[in-house]
Design an enzyme around this catalytic site. Structure first.
Site, PDB file in Angstrom:
ATOM      1  CE  LYS A  29       7.503  -1.817 -12.264  1.00  0.00           C
ATOM      2  NZ  LYS A  29       6.715  -2.622 -11.295  1.00  0.00           N
ATOM      3  CE1 TYR A  69       1.964   0.301 -11.944  1.00  0.00           C
ATOM      4  CE2 TYR A  69       3.431   2.071 -11.252  1.00  0.00           C
ATOM      5  CZ  TYR A  69       3.233   0.810 -11.790  1.00  0.00           C
ATOM      6  OH  TYR A  69       4.313   0.045 -12.169  1.00  0.00           O
ATOM      7  CB  THR A 111       2.581  -9.186 -10.039  1.00  0.00           C
ATOM      8  OG1 THR A 111       1.730  -8.981 -11.162  1.00  0.00           O
ATOM      9  CG2 THR A 111       2.735  -7.886  -9.273  1.00  0.00           C
ATOM     10  CB  VAL A 129       5.774  -8.151  -4.904  1.00  0.00           C
ATOM     11  CG1 VAL A 129       5.418  -7.573  -3.534  1.00  0.00           C
ATOM     12  CG2 VAL A 129       4.701  -7.797  -5.933  1.00  0.00           C
ATOM     13  CG  ASN A 132       7.821  -5.820  -9.815  1.00  0.00           C
ATOM     14  OD1 ASN A 132       8.086  -4.632 -10.030  1.00  0.00           O
ATOM     15  ND2 ASN A 132       6.592  -6.306  -9.936  1.00  0.00           N
TER      16      ASN A 132
HETATM   17  P1  ADP Z   1       2.050  -5.908 -12.829  1.00  0.00           P
HETATM   18  O1  ADP Z   1       3.141  -4.870 -12.714  1.00  0.00           O
HETATM   19  O2  ADP Z   1       2.627  -7.300 -12.868  1.00  0.00           O
HETATM   20  O3  ADP Z   1       1.076  -5.647 -13.944  1.00  0.00           O
HETATM   21  P2  ADP Z   1       0.101  -4.891 -10.869  1.00  0.00           P
HETATM   22  O4  ADP Z   1      -0.465  -4.009 -11.932  1.00  0.00           O
HETATM   23  O5  ADP Z   1      -0.829  -5.716 -10.045  1.00  0.00           O
HETATM   24  O6  ADP Z   1       1.208  -5.884 -11.450  1.00  0.00           O
HETATM   25  O7  ADP Z   1       0.939  -3.994  -9.841  1.00  0.00           O
HETATM   26  C1  ADP Z   1       1.730  -2.942 -10.303  1.00  0.00           C
HETATM   27  C2  ADP Z   1       3.013  -2.892  -9.513  1.00  0.00           C
HETATM   28  O8  ADP Z   1       2.715  -2.608  -8.149  1.00  0.00           O
HETATM   29  C3  ADP Z   1       3.797  -4.207  -9.458  1.00  0.00           C
HETATM   30  O9  ADP Z   1       4.594  -4.441 -10.583  1.00  0.00           O
HETATM   31  C4  ADP Z   1       4.618  -3.988  -8.212  1.00  0.00           C
HETATM   32  O10 ADP Z   1       5.743  -3.126  -8.482  1.00  0.00           O
HETATM   33  C5  ADP Z   1       3.659  -3.233  -7.309  1.00  0.00           C
HETATM   34  N1  ADP Z   1       2.950  -4.164  -6.413  1.00  0.00           N
HETATM   35  C6  ADP Z   1       1.966  -5.036  -6.726  1.00  0.00           C
HETATM   36  N2  ADP Z   1       1.561  -5.726  -5.670  1.00  0.00           N
HETATM   37  C7  ADP Z   1       2.313  -5.279  -4.623  1.00  0.00           C
HETATM   38  C8  ADP Z   1       2.375  -5.595  -3.217  1.00  0.00           C
HETATM   39  N3  ADP Z   1       1.583  -6.516  -2.691  1.00  0.00           N
HETATM   40  N4  ADP Z   1       3.276  -4.923  -2.471  1.00  0.00           N
HETATM   41  C9  ADP Z   1       4.086  -3.993  -2.995  1.00  0.00           C
HETATM   42  N5  ADP Z   1       4.075  -3.643  -4.301  1.00  0.00           N
HETATM   43  C10 ADP Z   1       3.204  -4.269  -5.098  1.00  0.00           C
END
Ligand code: ADP
Length: 168
Positions: A29, A69, A111, A129, A132
């Site tokens: 990212k 997304y 996550t 988060v 990340n």
């Molecule tokens: P992952 O990336 O681990 O598969 P998700 O698909 O649930 O997780 O979420 C996508 C991305 O959205 C995360 O990697 C993170 O960058 C962001 N994200 C998730 N939850 C939050 C949150 N509560 N606040 C801010 N950003 C978030």
């Protein structure tokens, strides 16, 4: 079906990537790129034994990110997420190997970096988060969708790795 056609698994570019040919979509990212973490992240995937089959530096459009997304569109952090992801270039990659989807998720951590064990990428390199560092597909099915979204077929390279017989 017409006779004489190759069986589905053999038509390798149309999906059906399983076993040692499984693929996942990984993106470093914008914060990961800015913080010069690319080399470290690539190193971890290489050393684990996975094969890089596509890589590019991209400034992702909001349109692409909204599609990527789509499932999170109703989350309160959705618009922050889209602006974060479009705040700078990302490094999009496709890695290939046995159980690469599941293994990459383990390598990434949870996550939320606070839930990620030391030794994982998020557990070693970030705290929040919303920043990340890395994305990794959560299933073989989403990997196929994400690879198709981010890459053209011609950008996916097929090559024989000389270390293959030492890994498999
Ligand atoms: P992952 O990336 O681990 O598969 P998700 O698909 O649930 O997780 O979420 C996508 C991305 O959205 C995360 O990697 C993170 O960058 C962001 N994200 C998730 N939850 C939050 C949150 N509560 N606040 C801010 N950003 C978030």
């Amino acid at each position: 079906e017409l006779g004489g056609q190759a069986p589905k698994q053999a038509r390798s570019d149309e999906g059906g990537w399983t076993g040692v040919n499984e693929r996942t979509f990984i993106a470093v990212k914008p914060d990961g790129v800015q913080r010069r973490l690319l080399g470290e992240i690539v190193r971890r995937f290489e050393k684990r034994g996975f094969k890089l089959v596509a890589v590019k530096l991209v400034k992702a459009s909001e349109e692409l990110l909204r599609e990527h997304y789509w499932q999170l569109r109703n989350k309160p952090f959705y618009s922050t997420l889209i602006s974060y992801m479009s705040s700078g270039p990302v490094v999009a990659m496709v890695w290939q190997g046995l159980d690469v989807v599941k293994t990459a998720r383990k390598m990434l951590g949870e996550t939320n970096p606070a839930d990620s064990l030391p030794g994982t990428i998020r557990g070693d390199f970030c705290v929040e988060v919303g920043k990340n560092v890395i994305h990794g597909s959560d299933s073989v099915e989403s990997a196929q969708k994400e690879i198709a979204l981010w890459f053209r077929q011609s950008e996916l390279h097929r090559w024989e790795s000389s270390t293959k017989t030492w890994i498999y």
